[in-house]
Design a protein around this motif. Structure first.
Motif, PDB file in Angstrom:
ATOM      1  N   GLU A  26       0.831  -1.213   0.000  1.00 46.57           N
ATOM      2  CA  GLU A  26       0.000   0.000   0.000  1.00 46.57           C
ATOM      3  C   GLU A  26       0.857   1.252   0.000  1.00 46.57           C
ATOM      4  OE1 GLU A  26      -3.151   0.194  -0.500  1.00 46.57           O
ATOM      5  OE2 GLU A  26      -3.405  -1.977  -0.524  1.00 46.57           O
ATOM      6  N   SER A  27       1.943   1.239   0.767  1.00 44.74           N
ATOM      7  CA  SER A  27       2.895   2.346   0.739  1.00 44.74           C
ATOM      8  C   SER A  27       3.925   2.051  -0.327  1.00 44.74           C
ATOM      9  CB  SER A  27       3.594   2.482   2.095  1.00 44.74           C
ATOM     10  OG  SER A  27       2.785   3.177   3.004  1.00 44.74           O
ATOM     11  N   LEU A  28       4.194   3.046  -1.180  1.00 43.88           N
ATOM     12  CA  LEU A  28       5.103   2.813  -2.306  1.00 43.88           C
ATOM     13  C   LEU A  28       6.523   3.199  -1.904  1.00 43.88           C
ATOM     14  CD1 LEU A  28       2.845   4.243  -5.172  1.00 43.88           C
ATOM     15  CD2 LEU A  28       3.023   1.887  -4.338  1.00 43.88           C
ATOM     16  N   HIS A  29       7.058   2.493  -0.910  1.00 43.19           N
ATOM     17  CA  HIS A  29       8.434   2.793  -0.501  1.00 43.19           C
ATOM     18  C   HIS A  29       9.116   1.565   0.098  1.00 43.19           C
ATOM     19  CE1 HIS A  29       6.164   4.266   3.251  1.00 43.19           C
ATOM     20  NE2 HIS A  29       6.850   3.233   3.670  1.00 43.19           N
ATOM     21  N   TYR A  30      10.398   1.694   0.382  1.00 38.01           N
ATOM     22  CA  TYR A  30      11.197   0.602   0.935  1.00 38.01           C
ATOM     23  C   TYR A  30      10.732   0.271   2.357  1.00 38.01           C
ATOM     24  CZ  TYR A  30      14.750   0.769  -2.772  1.00 38.01           C
ATOM     25  OH  TYR A  30      15.414   0.685  -3.967  1.00 38.01           O
ATOM     26  N   GLY A  31      11.150  -0.899   2.807  1.00 40.10           N
ATOM     27  CA  GLY A  31      10.903  -1.279   4.190  1.00 40.10           C
ATOM     28  C   GLY A  31      12.105  -0.963   5.058  1.00 40.10           C
ATOM     29  N   LEU A  32      11.834  -0.728   6.327  1.00 40.63           N
ATOM     30  CA  LEU A  32      12.898  -0.541   7.322  1.00 40.63           C
ATOM     31  C   LEU A  32      12.823  -1.746   8.253  1.00 40.63           C
ATOM     32  CD1 LEU A  32      15.010   1.639   8.297  1.00 40.63           C
ATOM     33  CD2 LEU A  32      13.269   2.328   9.955  1.00 40.63           C
ATOM     34  N   PHE A  33      13.837  -2.598   8.188  1.00 40.15           N
ATOM     35  CA  PHE A  33      13.790  -3.889   8.883  1.00 40.15           C
ATOM     36  C   PHE A  33      14.687  -3.841  10.121  1.00 40.15           C
ATOM     37  CE2 PHE A  33      12.552  -4.642   4.565  1.00 40.15           C
ATOM     38  CZ  PHE A  33      11.612  -5.658   4.609  1.00 40.15           C
ATOM     39  N   ALA A  34      14.078  -4.065  11.279  1.00 36.45           N
ATOM     40  CA  ALA A  34      14.883  -4.095  12.506  1.00 36.45           C
ATOM     41  C   ALA A  34      15.537  -5.463  12.665  1.00 36.45           C
ATOM     42  CB  ALA A  34      14.001  -3.781  13.711  1.00 36.45           C
ATOM     43  N   HIS A  35      14.840  -6.524  12.228  1.00 35.09           N
ATOM     44  CA  HIS A  35      15.353  -7.887  12.421  1.00 35.09           C
ATOM     45  C   HIS A  35      15.605  -8.611  11.101  1.00 35.09           C
ATOM     46  CE1 HIS A  35      14.161  -7.118  16.501  1.00 35.09           C
ATOM     47  NE2 HIS A  35      12.921  -6.862  16.087  1.00 35.09           N
ATOM     48  N   GLY A  36      14.878  -8.255  10.069  1.00 32.78           N
ATOM     49  CA  GLY A  36      15.072  -8.895   8.762  1.00 32.78           C
ATOM     50  C   GLY A  36      13.978  -9.880   8.427  1.00 32.78           C
ATOM     51  N   ASP A  37      13.222 -10.341   9.445  1.00 33.29           N
ATOM     52  CA  ASP A  37      12.186 -11.334   9.155  1.00 33.29           C
ATOM     53  C   ASP A  37      10.777 -10.730   9.162  1.00 33.29           C
ATOM     54  OD1 ASP A  37      12.045 -10.826  11.820  1.00 33.29           O
ATOM     55  OD2 ASP A  37      12.142 -12.938  12.473  1.00 33.29           O
ATOM     56  N   GLU A  38      10.682  -9.406   9.257  1.00 32.29           N
ATOM     57  CA  GLU A  38       9.367  -8.766   9.246  1.00 32.29           C
ATOM     58  C   GLU A  38       8.738  -8.869   7.858  1.00 32.29           C
ATOM     59  OE1 GLU A  38      12.285  -7.380  10.035  1.00 32.29           O
ATOM     60  OE2 GLU A  38      12.066  -5.730  11.434  1.00 32.29           O
ATOM     61  N   SER A  39       7.412  -8.725   7.814  1.00 32.13           N
ATOM     62  CA  SER A  39       6.730  -8.645   6.526  1.00 32.13           C
ATOM     63  C   SER A  39       7.062  -7.298   5.892  1.00 32.13           C
ATOM     64  CB  SER A  39       5.220  -8.768   6.714  1.00 32.13           C
ATOM     65  OG  SER A  39       4.737  -7.600   7.366  1.00 32.13           O
ATOM     66  N   LEU A  40       6.866  -7.218   4.565  1.00 32.52           N
ATOM     67  CA  LEU A  40       7.108  -5.935   3.890  1.00 32.52           C
ATOM     68  C   LEU A  40       6.141  -4.875   4.410  1.00 32.52           C
ATOM     69  CD1 LEU A  40       8.712  -4.376   1.754  1.00 32.52           C
ATOM     70  CD2 LEU A  40       7.062  -5.146   0.040  1.00 32.52           C
ATOM     71  N   ALA A  41       4.891  -5.284   4.676  1.00 31.98           N
ATOM     72  CA  ALA A  41       3.901  -4.302   5.170  1.00 31.98           C
ATOM     73  C   ALA A  41       4.353  -3.715   6.507  1.00 31.98           C
ATOM     74  CB  ALA A  41       2.535  -4.966   5.300  1.00 31.98           C
ATOM     75  N   ASP A  42       4.849  -4.574   7.395  1.00 29.57           N
ATOM     76  CA  ASP A  42       5.325  -4.063   8.695  1.00 29.57           C
ATOM     77  C   ASP A  42       6.552  -3.170   8.512  1.00 29.57           C
ATOM     78  OD1 ASP A  42       3.316  -5.360   9.992  1.00 29.57           O
ATOM     79  OD2 ASP A  42       4.576  -6.998  10.763  1.00 29.57           O
ATOM     80  N   ALA A  43       7.435  -3.571   7.598  1.00 30.90           N
ATOM     81  CA  ALA A  43       8.692  -2.819   7.427  1.00 30.90           C
ATOM     82  C   ALA A  43       8.443  -1.473   6.735  1.00 30.90           C
ATOM     83  CB  ALA A  43       9.697  -3.654   6.637  1.00 30.90           C
ATOM     84  N   THR A  44       7.510  -1.427   5.782  1.00 36.33           N
ATOM     85  CA  THR A  44       7.232  -0.124   5.150  1.00 36.33           C
ATOM     86  C   THR A  44       6.566   0.801   6.170  1.00 36.33           C
ATOM     87  OG1 THR A  44       5.195  -1.018   4.188  1.00 36.33           O
ATOM     88  CG2 THR A  44       7.113  -0.916   2.753  1.00 36.33           C
ATOM     89  N   ARG A  45       5.720   0.239   7.012  1.00 42.49           N
ATOM     90  CA  ARG A  45       5.118   1.065   8.067  1.00 42.49           C
ATOM     91  C   ARG A  45       6.190   1.556   9.034  1.00 42.49           C
ATOM     92  NH1 ARG A  45       1.301   3.111   6.652  1.00 42.49           N
ATOM     93  NH2 ARG A  45      -0.590   1.964   7.103  1.00 42.49           N
ATOM     94  N   ALA A  46       7.167   0.687   9.303  1.00 40.31           N
ATOM     95  CA  ALA A  46       8.255   1.093  10.221  1.00 40.31           C
ATOM     96  C   ALA A  46       9.039   2.270   9.643  1.00 40.31           C
ATOM     97  CB  ALA A  46       9.184  -0.093  10.487  1.00 40.31           C
TER      98      ALA A  46
END
Ligand SMILES: C[S@@+](CC[C@H](N)C(=O)[O-])C[C@H]1O[C@@H](n2cnc3c(N)ncnc32)[C@H](O)[C@@H]1O
Length: 279
Positions: A26-46
Protein backbone atom coordinates in the motif's frame (compact mmCIF):
# COMPACT_ATOMS: atom_id res chain seq x y z
CA UNK A 1 16.78 -3.54 -24.28
CA UNK A 2 13.43 -1.76 -24.44
CA UNK A 3 13.53 1.66 -22.84
CA UNK A 4 10.37 3.02 -21.22
CA UNK A 5 8.17 5.24 -23.31
CA UNK A 6 7.29 7.24 -20.21
CA UNK A 7 10.47 8.34 -18.40
CA UNK A 8 8.50 11.33 -17.12
CA UNK A 9 7.62 10.47 -13.47
CA UNK A 10 3.96 11.49 -13.77
CA UNK A 11 3.37 9.20 -16.75
CA UNK A 12 5.46 6.47 -15.15
CA UNK A 13 3.49 6.56 -11.88
CA UNK A 14 0.17 6.71 -13.70
CA UNK A 15 1.18 3.49 -15.49
CA UNK A 16 2.67 1.48 -12.60
CA UNK A 17 0.53 2.50 -9.60
CA UNK A 18 -1.91 -0.43 -9.58
CA UNK A 19 0.80 -3.05 -10.19
CA UNK A 20 3.09 -1.57 -7.55
CA UNK A 21 0.37 -1.92 -4.98
CA UNK A 22 0.85 -5.67 -5.40
CA UNK A 23 4.66 -5.57 -5.66
CA UNK A 24 5.53 -2.88 -3.10
CA UNK A 25 2.39 -2.81 -0.95
CA UNK A 26 0.00 0.00 0.00
CA UNK A 27 2.90 2.35 0.74
CA UNK A 28 5.10 2.81 -2.31
CA UNK A 29 8.43 2.79 -0.50
CA UNK A 30 11.20 0.60 0.93
CA UNK A 31 10.90 -1.28 4.19
CA UNK A 32 12.90 -0.54 7.32
CA UNK A 33 13.79 -3.89 8.88
CA UNK A 34 14.88 -4.09 12.51
CA UNK A 35 15.35 -7.89 12.42
CA UNK A 36 15.07 -8.89 8.76
CA UNK A 37 12.19 -11.33 9.16
CA UNK A 38 9.37 -8.77 9.25
CA UNK A 39 6.73 -8.65 6.53
CA UNK A 40 7.11 -5.93 3.89
CA UNK A 41 3.90 -4.30 5.17
CA UNK A 42 5.33 -4.06 8.70
CA UNK A 43 8.69 -2.82 7.43
CA UNK A 44 7.23 -0.12 5.15
CA UNK A 45 5.12 1.06 8.07
CA UNK A 46 8.26 1.09 10.22
CA UNK A 47 9.90 3.45 7.73
CA UNK A 48 6.88 5.78 7.87
CA UNK A 49 7.03 5.68 11.66
CA UNK A 50 10.78 6.37 11.59
CA UNK A 51 10.02 9.47 9.52
CA UNK A 52 7.23 10.42 11.92
CA UNK A 53 9.63 10.19 14.87
CA UNK A 54 12.03 12.49 13.00
CA UNK A 55 9.17 14.90 12.25
CA UNK A 56 8.23 15.19 15.95
CA UNK A 57 4.60 15.99 15.16
CA UNK A 58 2.16 17.73 17.49
CA UNK A 59 -1.62 17.25 17.10
CA UNK A 60 -3.32 19.76 14.81
CA UNK A 61 -0.22 20.58 12.77
CA UNK A 62 -0.43 21.16 9.02
CA UNK A 63 1.74 18.81 6.98
CA UNK A 64 2.72 18.94 3.32
CA UNK A 65 3.47 15.45 1.92
CA UNK A 66 5.55 15.96 -1.23
CA UNK A 67 5.22 12.92 -3.51
CA UNK A 68 2.33 11.32 -1.66
CA UNK A 69 1.92 8.12 -3.73
CA UNK A 70 -1.55 6.71 -3.17
CA UNK A 71 -1.92 8.36 0.23
CA UNK A 72 -1.17 5.49 2.58
CA UNK A 73 1.50 7.35 4.63
CA UNK A 74 -0.64 10.53 4.71
CA UNK A 75 -3.72 8.67 5.98
CA UNK A 76 -1.56 6.88 8.56
CA UNK A 77 -0.25 10.25 9.82
CA UNK A 78 -3.74 11.73 10.09
CA UNK A 79 -4.85 8.70 12.14
CA UNK A 80 -1.81 8.26 14.37
CA UNK A 81 -0.47 11.82 14.74
CA UNK A 82 -3.75 13.78 14.61
CA UNK A 83 -2.29 16.11 11.96
CA UNK A 84 -3.88 17.51 8.78
CA UNK A 85 -2.07 16.50 5.60
CA UNK A 86 -2.04 17.90 2.09
CA UNK A 87 -0.49 15.27 -0.19
CA UNK A 88 0.82 16.37 -3.57
CA UNK A 89 2.03 14.35 -6.54
CA UNK A 90 2.38 14.87 -10.25
CA UNK A 91 0.44 11.61 -10.86
CA UNK A 92 -3.29 12.14 -11.43
CA UNK A 93 -3.89 8.42 -10.82
CA UNK A 94 -2.05 8.74 -7.52
CA UNK A 95 -4.37 11.57 -6.44
CA UNK A 96 -7.43 9.58 -7.52
CA UNK A 97 -6.32 6.51 -5.53
CA UNK A 98 -5.36 8.63 -2.52
CA UNK A 99 -8.72 10.43 -2.42
CA UNK A 100 -10.51 7.07 -2.63
CA UNK A 101 -8.36 5.76 0.23
CA UNK A 102 -9.09 8.81 2.41
CA UNK A 103 -12.82 8.62 1.62
CA UNK A 104 -12.95 4.90 2.52
CA UNK A 105 -11.20 5.65 5.82
CA UNK A 106 -13.47 8.61 6.61
CA UNK A 107 -10.47 10.97 6.55
CA UNK A 108 -11.42 13.30 3.70
CA UNK A 109 -10.85 16.89 4.72
CA UNK A 110 -8.05 16.00 7.12
CA UNK A 111 -6.20 14.15 4.34
CA UNK A 112 -6.36 16.10 1.08
CA UNK A 113 -4.61 15.33 -2.19
CA UNK A 114 -3.83 17.49 -5.20
CA UNK A 115 -1.84 17.26 -8.43
CA UNK A 116 1.12 19.58 -7.88
CA UNK A 117 4.82 19.50 -8.64
CA UNK A 118 7.15 19.40 -5.62
CA UNK A 119 9.70 21.57 -7.42
CA UNK A 120 7.16 24.35 -8.07
CA UNK A 121 4.23 23.67 -5.76
CA UNK A 122 2.32 26.96 -6.07
CA UNK A 123 1.42 26.94 -2.36
CA UNK A 124 1.65 30.07 -0.18
CA UNK A 125 4.79 30.87 1.83
CA UNK A 126 5.12 29.68 5.46
CA UNK A 127 1.88 27.70 5.70
CA UNK A 128 3.02 24.26 6.87
CA UNK A 129 4.38 23.12 10.24
CA UNK A 130 5.99 20.06 8.69
CA UNK A 131 7.12 19.20 5.17
CA UNK A 132 7.50 15.48 4.52
CA UNK A 133 9.10 13.87 1.47
CA UNK A 134 9.12 10.08 1.67
CA UNK A 135 11.10 8.57 -1.19
CA UNK A 136 10.03 11.07 -3.81
CA UNK A 137 13.06 13.35 -4.17
CA UNK A 138 15.03 10.95 -6.39
CA UNK A 139 12.34 11.55 -9.03
CA UNK A 140 12.93 15.31 -8.99
CA UNK A 141 16.21 16.13 -10.72
CA UNK A 142 15.74 19.81 -9.85
CA UNK A 143 16.67 18.91 -6.27
CA UNK A 144 17.68 22.46 -5.41
CA UNK A 145 14.21 23.67 -6.46
CA UNK A 146 12.56 20.90 -4.40
CA UNK A 147 14.45 21.83 -1.23
CA UNK A 148 13.88 25.55 -1.86
CA UNK A 149 10.13 24.96 -2.19
CA UNK A 150 10.06 22.82 0.96
CA UNK A 151 11.87 25.57 2.90
CA UNK A 152 9.65 28.31 1.47
CA UNK A 153 6.34 26.78 2.56
CA UNK A 154 7.58 25.88 6.07
CA UNK A 155 6.55 28.11 8.94
CA UNK A 156 9.40 29.48 11.07
CA UNK A 157 10.16 26.75 13.60
CA UNK A 158 8.81 24.08 11.23
CA UNK A 159 10.63 20.89 10.21
CA UNK A 160 11.50 19.29 6.91
CA UNK A 161 11.88 15.50 6.99
CA UNK A 162 13.05 13.59 3.94
CA UNK A 163 14.18 10.05 3.25
CA UNK A 164 15.20 8.50 -0.03
CA UNK A 165 17.62 6.46 -2.06
CA UNK A 166 21.11 7.98 -1.92
CA UNK A 167 24.35 7.61 -3.86
CA UNK A 168 27.14 6.45 -1.58
CA UNK A 169 30.15 6.72 -3.90
CA UNK A 170 31.17 8.38 -7.15
CA UNK A 171 30.65 6.08 -10.12
CA UNK A 172 33.41 6.62 -12.71
CA UNK A 173 32.30 7.16 -16.29
CA UNK A 174 33.89 3.90 -17.47
CA UNK A 175 31.84 1.98 -14.91
CA UNK A 176 28.66 3.84 -15.87
CA UNK A 177 29.28 2.81 -19.46
CA UNK A 178 30.09 -0.79 -18.55
CA UNK A 179 26.91 -1.07 -16.48
CA UNK A 180 24.65 0.82 -18.90
CA UNK A 181 22.41 -2.24 -19.42
CA UNK A 182 21.76 -2.37 -15.66
CA UNK A 183 20.91 1.33 -15.56
CA UNK A 184 18.57 0.88 -18.53
CA UNK A 185 16.77 -1.92 -16.65
CA UNK A 186 16.39 0.28 -13.57
CA UNK A 187 15.06 3.07 -15.77
CA UNK A 188 12.54 0.73 -17.37
CA UNK A 189 11.27 -0.49 -14.00
CA UNK A 190 11.43 2.72 -11.95
CA UNK A 191 11.45 5.56 -14.48
CA UNK A 192 13.86 8.47 -14.63
CA UNK A 193 15.67 8.88 -11.32
CA UNK A 194 18.79 10.52 -9.92
CA UNK A 195 20.39 9.67 -6.62
CA UNK A 196 22.52 12.17 -4.69
CA UNK A 197 24.77 11.72 -1.65
CA UNK A 198 23.04 12.45 1.66
CA UNK A 199 25.55 15.29 2.15
CA UNK A 200 24.20 17.09 -0.92
CA UNK A 201 20.74 17.20 0.68
CA UNK A 202 22.19 18.59 3.90
CA UNK A 203 24.11 21.20 1.93
CA UNK A 204 20.98 22.24 -0.01
CA UNK A 205 18.89 22.44 3.17
CA UNK A 206 21.52 24.55 4.91
CA UNK A 207 21.74 26.74 1.81
CA UNK A 208 18.03 27.47 2.28
CA UNK A 209 18.67 28.60 5.85
CA UNK A 210 17.50 25.37 7.52
CA UNK A 211 19.44 23.83 10.35
CA UNK A 212 20.03 20.07 9.98
CA UNK A 213 19.63 18.17 13.25
CA UNK A 214 19.37 14.58 12.03
CA UNK A 215 21.10 12.66 9.25
CA UNK A 216 21.34 8.88 9.17
CA UNK A 217 22.27 6.17 6.72
CA UNK A 218 19.55 3.47 6.60
CA UNK A 219 21.16 1.30 3.92
CA UNK A 220 21.58 -1.90 5.96
CA UNK A 221 18.08 -1.73 7.46
CA UNK A 222 16.44 -1.37 4.02
CA UNK A 223 18.38 -4.23 2.34
CA UNK A 224 15.78 -7.01 2.97
CA UNK A 225 13.29 -5.02 0.84
CA UNK A 226 14.62 -6.64 -2.33
CA UNK A 227 13.84 -10.19 -1.13
CA UNK A 228 10.26 -9.13 -0.42
CA UNK A 229 9.88 -7.54 -3.87
CA UNK A 230 11.15 -10.72 -5.56
CA UNK A 231 8.69 -12.81 -3.51
CA UNK A 232 5.86 -10.48 -4.55
CA UNK A 233 6.76 -10.86 -8.23
CA UNK A 234 6.37 -14.63 -7.87
CA UNK A 235 3.18 -14.32 -5.80
CA UNK A 236 1.46 -11.80 -8.10
CA UNK A 237 2.98 -12.53 -11.51
CA UNK A 238 -0.38 -13.38 -13.12
CA UNK A 239 -1.99 -10.17 -11.84
CA UNK A 240 0.86 -7.75 -12.62
CA UNK A 241 1.76 -9.05 -16.08
CA UNK A 242 -1.35 -7.57 -17.75
CA UNK A 243 -0.63 -4.27 -15.96
CA UNK A 244 3.12 -3.92 -16.63
CA UNK A 245 3.62 -6.26 -19.59
CA UNK A 246 6.03 -9.20 -19.56
CA UNK A 247 9.01 -6.94 -20.15
CA UNK A 248 7.96 -4.61 -17.31
CA UNK A 249 7.62 -7.50 -14.85
CA UNK A 250 10.99 -8.93 -15.89
CA UNK A 251 12.62 -5.49 -15.56
CA UNK A 252 11.16 -5.10 -12.06
CA UNK A 253 12.46 -8.53 -10.98
CA UNK A 254 15.93 -7.88 -12.46
CA UNK A 255 15.95 -4.45 -10.85
CA UNK A 256 15.59 -6.02 -7.41
CA UNK A 257 18.80 -7.98 -8.10
CA UNK A 258 20.63 -4.96 -9.53
CA UNK A 259 19.64 -2.67 -6.68
CA UNK A 260 20.60 -5.30 -4.13
CA UNK A 261 24.07 -5.54 -5.70
CA UNK A 262 24.35 -1.73 -5.58
CA UNK A 263 23.30 -1.77 -1.91
CA UNK A 264 25.90 -4.46 -1.15
CA UNK A 265 28.80 -2.92 -3.06
CA UNK A 266 28.34 0.54 -1.53
CA UNK A 267 27.11 2.30 -4.68
CA UNK A 268 23.57 3.11 -3.56
CA UNK A 269 21.69 3.03 -0.29
CA UNK A 270 19.10 4.84 1.74
CA UNK A 271 19.20 7.88 3.98
CA UNK A 272 17.06 10.16 6.11
CA UNK A 273 17.53 13.72 7.31
CA UNK A 274 15.56 16.36 9.18
CA UNK A 275 16.11 20.10 9.38
CA UNK A 276 14.42 22.96 11.18
CA UNK A 277 13.58 26.45 9.88
CA UNK A 278 14.77 29.04 12.40
CA UNK A 279 11.99 30.84 14.31
C1 LIG B 1 8.25 6.03 -4.59
S1 LIG B 1 6.75 6.94 -4.62
C2 LIG B 1 6.53 7.31 -2.91
C3 LIG B 1 5.10 7.60 -2.57
C4 LIG B 1 4.75 7.86 -1.13
N1 LIG B 1 5.60 8.87 -0.52
C5 LIG B 1 4.81 6.59 -0.33
O1 LIG B 1 5.75 6.47 0.45
O2 LIG B 1 3.91 5.76 -0.44
C6 LIG B 1 7.21 8.52 -5.32
C7 LIG B 1 6.12 9.54 -5.44
O3 LIG B 1 6.68 10.79 -5.89
C8 LIG B 1 5.78 11.35 -6.85
N2 LIG B 1 6.49 12.34 -7.67
C9 LIG B 1 7.40 12.16 -8.64
N3 LIG B 1 7.82 13.33 -9.14
C10 LIG B 1 7.16 14.30 -8.45
C11 LIG B 1 7.16 15.72 -8.49
N4 LIG B 1 7.94 16.41 -9.35
N5 LIG B 1 6.35 16.39 -7.64
C12 LIG B 1 5.57 15.73 -6.76
N6 LIG B 1 5.52 14.37 -6.67
C13 LIG B 1 6.32 13.67 -7.51
C14 LIG B 1 5.29 10.13 -7.60
O4 LIG B 1 4.13 10.42 -8.38
C15 LIG B 1 5.01 9.21 -6.42
O5 LIG B 1 3.78 9.53 -5.84
Amino acid sequence: MTLPEDPDPAAHYDRVTDAWRLLLGESLHYGLFAHGDESLADATRALTDRMAAAAAFAPGQRVLDVGCGTGDPACHLVRTQQVDVLGITTSAIGVERALARAAAAGLLGRARFEVRDGTDNGLPDETFDRVWALESSHLMPARDALIAECARVLRPGGRLVLCDLIRRRDVPFAELRARSAEFATLREAFGEARMDPLDRYLHLAEGEGLSVDLAEDLTDATLPTFDRWRANVERHRDEVTPLLGQSGVDAFARSADILESFWRDGTLGYGIFAAVKPS
